[in-house]
Design a protein around this motif. Structure first.
Motif, mmCIF file in Angstrom:
data_model
loop_
_atom_site.group_PDB
_atom_site.id
_atom_site.type_symbol
_atom_site.label_atom_id
_atom_site.label_comp_id
_atom_site.label_asym_id
_atom_site.label_seq_id
_atom_site.Cartn_x
_atom_site.Cartn_y
_atom_site.Cartn_z
ATOM 1 N N MET A 29 42.603 39.244 39.886
ATOM 2 C CA MET A 29 41.907 39.312 38.616
ATOM 3 C C MET A 29 42.050 40.744 38.104
ATOM 4 O O MET A 29 42.181 41.675 38.900
ATOM 5 N N PRO A 30 42.043 40.960 36.798
ATOM 6 C CA PRO A 30 42.055 42.341 36.307
ATOM 7 C C PRO A 30 40.848 43.110 36.832
ATOM 8 O O PRO A 30 39.858 42.521 37.266
ATOM 9 N N GLY A 31 40.927 44.425 36.794
ATOM 10 C CA GLY A 31 39.820 45.253 37.242
ATOM 11 C C GLY A 31 38.633 45.152 36.299
ATOM 12 O O GLY A 31 38.762 44.727 35.151
ATOM 13 N N GLY A 32 37.473 45.527 36.782
ATOM 14 C CA GLY A 32 36.251 45.484 35.967
ATOM 15 C C GLY A 32 35.308 44.410 36.456
ATOM 16 O O GLY A 32 35.729 43.352 36.940
ATOM 17 N N ASP A 33 34.014 44.676 36.334
ATOM 18 C CA ASP A 33 32.997 43.779 36.873
ATOM 19 C C ASP A 33 33.058 42.377 36.283
ATOM 20 O O ASP A 33 32.889 41.388 37.004
ATOM 21 N N ALA A 34 33.280 42.272 34.968
ATOM 22 C CA ALA A 34 33.279 40.948 34.338
ATOM 23 C C ALA A 34 34.410 40.088 34.869
ATOM 24 O O ALA A 34 34.228 38.898 35.147
ATOM 25 N N TRP A 35 35.598 40.688 35.011
ATOM 26 C CA TRP A 35 36.737 39.939 35.540
ATOM 27 C C TRP A 35 36.515 39.557 36.999
ATOM 28 O O TRP A 35 36.813 38.421 37.410
ATOM 29 N N GLN A 36 36.029 40.491 37.791
ATOM 30 C CA GLN A 36 35.833 40.209 39.204
ATOM 31 C C GLN A 36 34.770 39.126 39.408
ATOM 32 O O GLN A 36 34.913 38.256 40.274
ATOM 33 N N PHE A 37 33.723 39.162 38.590
ATOM 34 C CA PHE A 37 32.700 38.121 38.718
ATOM 35 C C PHE A 37 33.265 36.763 38.354
ATOM 36 O O PHE A 37 32.908 35.749 38.977
ATOM 37 N N LEU A 38 34.143 36.702 37.372
ATOM 38 C CA LEU A 38 34.768 35.435 37.013
ATOM 39 C C LEU A 38 35.502 34.841 38.210
ATOM 40 O O LEU A 38 35.393 33.640 38.488
ATOM 41 N N GLY A 39 36.240 35.670 38.945
ATOM 42 C CA GLY A 39 36.941 35.175 40.133
ATOM 43 C C GLY A 39 35.986 34.630 41.178
ATOM 44 O O GLY A 39 36.228 33.587 41.785
ATOM 45 N N THR A 40 34.869 35.337 41.356
ATOM 46 C CA THR A 40 33.854 34.871 42.301
ATOM 47 C C THR A 40 33.251 33.547 41.832
ATOM 48 O O THR A 40 33.005 32.644 42.645
ATOM 49 N N ALA A 41 33.006 33.426 40.531
ATOM 50 C CA ALA A 41 32.399 32.213 39.990
ATOM 51 C C ALA A 41 33.297 30.990 40.161
ATOM 52 O O ALA A 41 32.816 29.855 40.187
ATOM 53 N N LEU A 42 34.593 31.234 40.305
ATOM 54 C CA LEU A 42 35.519 30.128 40.551
ATOM 55 C C LEU A 42 35.540 29.709 42.020
ATOM 56 O O LEU A 42 36.120 28.683 42.365
#
Length: 326
Positions: free
Chosen positions: A171-184
């Motif tokens: 996932m791209p860097g940054g909290d919003a992107w990383q959280f999206l990966g976790t949410a998947l």
């Protein structure tokens, strides 16, 4: 792939610029535009179209492939006066305006039409005003580039979020992107866009998430075995111009520039939707397995994770219901 411009688009652009001509300054400003996408991307055609339509107002000078500013640094460059235009991810805005994180959440927008309806709405205007007032950027519109899908090495079939446990998903860097990966349900791994092909090739990552046109443009399909049609995020960036560059235009020039941007964004959206429809069969033909997971399971899991997270504490009250009602 090149899409022919409609006669209406050309006429609209010509008429708008003709209306703006009397107010033109003698010296046209140069607007440097930075984006991470390549020159082969449909959005590069979009920028070319915009550039041609505003040629009497300003010179748009594009830089692609992150050659001027790396992914995620364009917004700061705009704020520092080192850049005049950019293709900015909403996730980058959310790093500075936490309320914007709602616009990066999984399964919020239904499709490209819903996305455009939002940005044209009253609630969309509120978010654009936040960006203008707090960041010093003027948003011309959202640039849709496809629903994001999960692409993986290996052939483990993914049906529900639990099947992604332990999968190193770039996932791209940054909290919003990383959280999206976790949410998947995955193990998100930050990596620069330009490094993804090598990361997949070497096994440094197990997969990536991108719209299908991006998978084609960057040739990720050469080092993947499957695509999981999660459609977890309506992929979009924002075509923006710095507030100083915007304020330097006359009202007539601003009107013409906005209308030209709309024509260019319409062209790009139509082209991306058409390309998405073609690419599933194209990827099947080169040997990739295409799987359709339980999207309802992904949606339920991801949305609950967002609602339970600290991110949701920064969302304006009732904003999700207002967006869903559009």
């Amino acid at each position: 792939m090149t899409f022919a411009l409609t006669r209406r688009a050309l006429l609209v652009g010509g008429l708008l610029l003709s209306a703006a001509l009397p107010a033109l300054a003698q010296d046209k400003p140069v607007l440097r535009f930075s984006a991470v996408f390549s020159e082969q991307d449909i959005r590069a055609e979009m920028v070319g179209l915009l550039s041609s339509q505003v040629a009497e107002i300003a010179t748009v000078e594009p830089y692609y492939g992150g050659n001027l500013f790396k992914q995620g640094t364009e917004l700061v460059a705009l704020q520092r006066g080192n850049l005049e235009m950019g293709n900015i991810a909403p996730q980058d805005i959310s790093n500075q305006i936490p309320a914007w994180s709602v616009l990066t959440s999984a399964y919020l927008f239904r499709d490209a039409a819903h996305l455009r309806t939002f940005f044209d709405s009253e609630v969309g205007a509120e978010f654009k005003a936040m960006a203008e007032e707090q960041l010093g950027i003027h948003i011309l519109g959202p640039t849709y580039f496809g629903a994001r899908q999960v692409g993986l090495r290996g052939d483990k079939e993914i049906k529900v979020p639990a099947d992604l446990a332990g999968v190193k998903l770039r996932m791209p860097g940054g909290d919003a992107w990383q959280f999206l990966g976790t949410a998947l349900g995955a193990n998100p791994t930050p990596m620069a866009y330009a490094e993804v092909y090598t990361g997949l090739q070497t096994g440094a990552i197990d997969g990536q998430d991108n719209p299908l046109p991006n998978v084609e443009n960057m040739k990720f399909y050469e080092v993947m075995d499957q695509i999981v049609l999660t459609s977890h995020l309506v992929g979009y960036d924002l075509l923006v111009i710095s507030k100083p560059a915007w304020d330097a235009m006359t009202p007539e020039q601003q009107t013409a520039f906005e209308a030209a941007a709309t024509v260019a964004i319409d062209f790009s959206q139509e082209a991306h939707l058409a390309r998405e429809a073609e690419l599933v069969e194209r990827f099947k033909s080169v040997g990739l397995n295409i799987y359709e997971p339980d999207v309802d399971a992904f949606r339920t899991h991801a949305q609950q994770m967002y609602l339970d997270s600290d991110l949701a504490k920064d969302w304006p009250a009732g904003v999700v219901d207002r967006i869903n009602a559009l």
